[in-house]
Design an enzyme around this catalytic site. Sequence first.
Site, short mmCIF file in Angstrom:
data_model
loop_
_atom_site.label_atom_id
_atom_site.label_comp_id
_atom_site.label_asym_id
_atom_site.label_seq_id
_atom_site.Cartn_x
_atom_site.Cartn_y
_atom_site.Cartn_z
N HIS A 1 -3.65 -0.22 0.45
CA HIS A 1 -4.85 -1.00 0.13
C HIS A 1 -6.10 -0.32 0.68
CE1 HIS A 1 -3.17 -4.40 -1.93
NE2 HIS A 1 -2.30 -4.62 -0.97
N ASP B 1 0.46 -3.17 4.44
CA ASP B 1 1.29 -3.79 3.41
C ASP B 1 1.17 -3.05 2.08
OD1 ASP B 1 -1.41 -4.75 3.31
OD2 ASP B 1 -0.80 -6.27 1.87
N GLU B 2 2.15 -3.26 1.24
CA GLU B 2 2.14 -2.83 -0.16
C GLU B 2 1.71 -1.38 -0.34
OE1 GLU B 2 1.52 -7.13 -2.34
OE2 GLU B 2 -0.28 -5.93 -1.96
N VAL B 3 2.40 -0.48 0.35
CA VAL B 3 2.14 0.95 0.19
C VAL B 3 3.05 1.45 -0.93
CG1 VAL B 3 1.99 3.17 1.38
CG2 VAL B 3 1.72 1.04 2.67
N ASP C 1 6.04 -6.48 4.98
CA ASP C 1 6.79 -6.21 3.75
C ASP C 1 7.35 -4.80 3.66
OD1 ASP C 1 4.50 -4.81 1.73
OD2 ASP C 1 3.73 -6.15 3.25
#
Length: 468
Positions: A88, A144-146, A195
């Site tokens: 992000h 998160d969310e890499v 996550d």
Amino acid sequence: MEDTQRLVHLDLKGAPPKVTYFEKIFPLMKKWGATGLLIEYEDMFPYWGDITDIASEFAYSKECIASILQLAEDNGLSVIPLVQSIGHFEFVLKLEKFRSLREVPNYPMALCPSNSDSLLAVCMMIDQVIELHPGIRSFHIGADEVYHLGVCERCKIRMLEENLTPQQLFLLHIKAVLDHIKENYPNISCIMWDDMLRHTELPLLINSSLGDLVEPMVWHYLTSFRLPPDIWDKYSKVFPNIWIASAFKGATGANVYATNIAYHVDNHTMWLNVMAKERSKFKKVQGCALTGWQRYDHYAVLCELLPQALPSLGVCLLTLQQGIFSAEIHATVSRDLNFVSLLPLNPYQRGPIPPCQFPGSEIYCAMLAFLQLDATYEELVHDERVMTWMNDYMIERKFSNPVHIEPILAQSSLILESLTKIHPQIEGALREVFYNNAVEEWLKVFVEPKIKKISDIVEKAKSQLSNT
């Protein structure tokens, strides 16, 4: 969960509320049981020096940051800043100056963990944020969310030479960030989103040494539990303390602008049940962050705005504090926000909007009124009458029957009148809380395209009738 922290997540991406609005709502947050704020500035922080370009032209000033911190202190709310550390990262990687730090050259989302300048940039950002937040006790590093790891040539070479997996690249980068904070700010504890750790094998997680450096914040926004079944047993073997994260808005659709409170109450009820079962596995569940996403990412449009979701925040905070949702909570928040009757828990069930008065209530009422108008608009645009008797082919041929066109014209004219009327109402309400850029964006994304579309239908209907 009365003995744990309850953090209100302030997602400021690209559209921060005016500081004067926080002055009005922090007391309400405190009254409903909030103990702190998780502030995600993104490009709204006034970075300086070599990284000054990261700050948006609409970013808060240093004086604004100080005012927010003072308001939080006045209301007994601790502050935990959040700076993303690998994923992000669009708000940085979109800039040409930092393009070389991308993991994927064409995608401005993830940092390359094998580029030493990546860690340098992250640490500079962290240092500046901590400098303007003296006395903080916790810091959130995001993570998160890499979605892209180990795909650039630099990473591929490194993985081959050091016998690493993409997951190990992630863990090594995170550890380097956490080591920087521990070495320079030993009194600050660290938090990260969980996550990217959920599917990591236990031996790898243990060997990462993250257990001594960070507390994972397990986020889950659905109304039923869909996390890996072994997650609590695995985390308990590595991390003495954990956090959880629910949502009070911004988790049901990237362009949703009205909050379904009932949905988020169910999410909190789910979390209360899970924690009652699993919390004994840990030394401590530190608390819960009630996330309130304003955009799904840096390039997404605005979704649910904070003033519109204030009723949801009140209901969710009290539910979390008292351990159950009740009619008393519903009535309490309704009274606190000066609703003449009980506030609606699901705005998608059409009905009258009860008069109310609270900070930002003009936005709340305008959004709910627009929601109902939007539904009427969508019904007309996709009405089979329009598709059948006013499609482009018929219009080009000037081939129409007034018996079908006249009702379409009448209904579309009423919708156009309503849209034209609500536009300045929404604009005025938004300007009380937000700066011009956010006001302009909301109107141009949600209202003005509908005015243009319905105006086109009206003009075409009039043209068709004039040809009969």
